[in-house]
Design an enzyme around this catalytic site. Sequence first.
Site, PDB file in Angstrom:
ATOM      1  N   LYS A   1       0.461  -1.321   4.975  1.00  0.00           N
ATOM      2  CA  LYS A   1       0.536  -1.491   6.371  1.00  0.00           C
ATOM      3  C   LYS A   1      -0.536  -2.553   7.118  1.00  0.00           C
ATOM      4  O   LYS A   1      -0.361  -3.130   8.146  1.00  0.00           O
ATOM      5  CB  LYS A   1       0.316   0.007   6.989  1.00  0.00           C
TER       6      LYS A   1
ATOM      7  N   TYR B   1      -1.404   8.852   1.786  1.00  0.00           N
ATOM      8  CA  TYR B   1      -0.860   7.732   2.353  1.00  0.00           C
ATOM      9  C   TYR B   1      -0.982   6.680   1.556  1.00  0.00           C
ATOM     10  O   TYR B   1       0.002   5.538   1.422  1.00  0.00           O
ATOM     11  CB  TYR B   1      -1.236   7.269   3.747  1.00  0.00           C
TER      12      TYR B   1
END
Length: 255
Positions: A162, A155
């Site tokens: 995020k 990720y």
Amino acid sequence: MLLEGKTGLVMGVANKRSIAWGIANAVNKAGARLVLTYQNERLGENVQELAPSLNNPLLMQCDVGSDEQIQKLAARIGEEVGHLDFFVHALAFAPREALEGMYADTKREDFKTALDISAYSLVTVSKAILPLMKARNGAIVTLTYLGSERVVHNYNVMGVAKAALEASVRYLANDLGPHGVRVNAISAGPIKTLASSAVGGISNMIKLHSERAPLRKPVEIDEVGDAALFLVSPLSRGITGEVIFVDGGYHILGV
Ligand SMILES: NC(=O)c1ccc[n+]([C@@H]2O[C@H](COP(=O)([O-])OP(=O)(O)OC[C@H]3O[C@@H](n4cnc5c(N)ncnc54)[C@H](O)[C@@H]3O)[C@@H](O)[C@H]2O)c1
């Protein structure tokens, strides 16, 4: 009809698997009129095909990498609708090569792009549409993922983007609260979409999630849609600056 008479902007529909599409359906069913944006003409064709199942939505193109397009979007909504009651930000982007291998290898350009499109866009669109949302008990909702606070294989820079997005939710909640606007995030479990397909090993992540999450099933876009409906409706009028998980309980697990 929780959203009867309300108008909302939903950014991020790419196709029928998009989380933004799950949200658009939930808020449409609750009576809201929608402005849907699409990133480019190619994705616009998909949105035009989907739109007839909603209650007469307005469709507009907006690439959030362009300040000019964001200003035009706000101006057009101002002219054609005059106000907004809610804004759903369901978009993100990082170059595919940044979503596999070591995070330490992230290139400066890829870092900038991921943070710009995935986190700064929430800030700048919220600012642009604030005059349309003031004093209407409005709400803003964005989409995040557990990779912001835990290391999730592949990720990488999106986890960092995020984290910036979630911090932005808190700062924006504090800035916009006095104007009657709440700002929250939904942290969704993994779902197969166009964007998530760029993350190396996403199918395996979804399988693992279904086996281990307390609810023992994959997360569906209509579950995220209903949580977003709650967050843009008066039912959540006391909640701002929060990250709410819609992940079948996965994030509570230790080993
Ligand atoms: N799918 C998952 O597993 C998952 C989990 C948690 C959070 N999320 C988040 O949900 C949101 C929606 O993603 P999705 O999974 O539904 O994928 P998706 O591919 O359906 O949606 C992503 C959207 O981002 C848009 N976008 C990308 N760059 C843009 C730009 N420059 N300007 C305007 N729009 C742009 C795309 O056009 C697309 O509509 C994203 O923020 C994503 O990070 C997804």
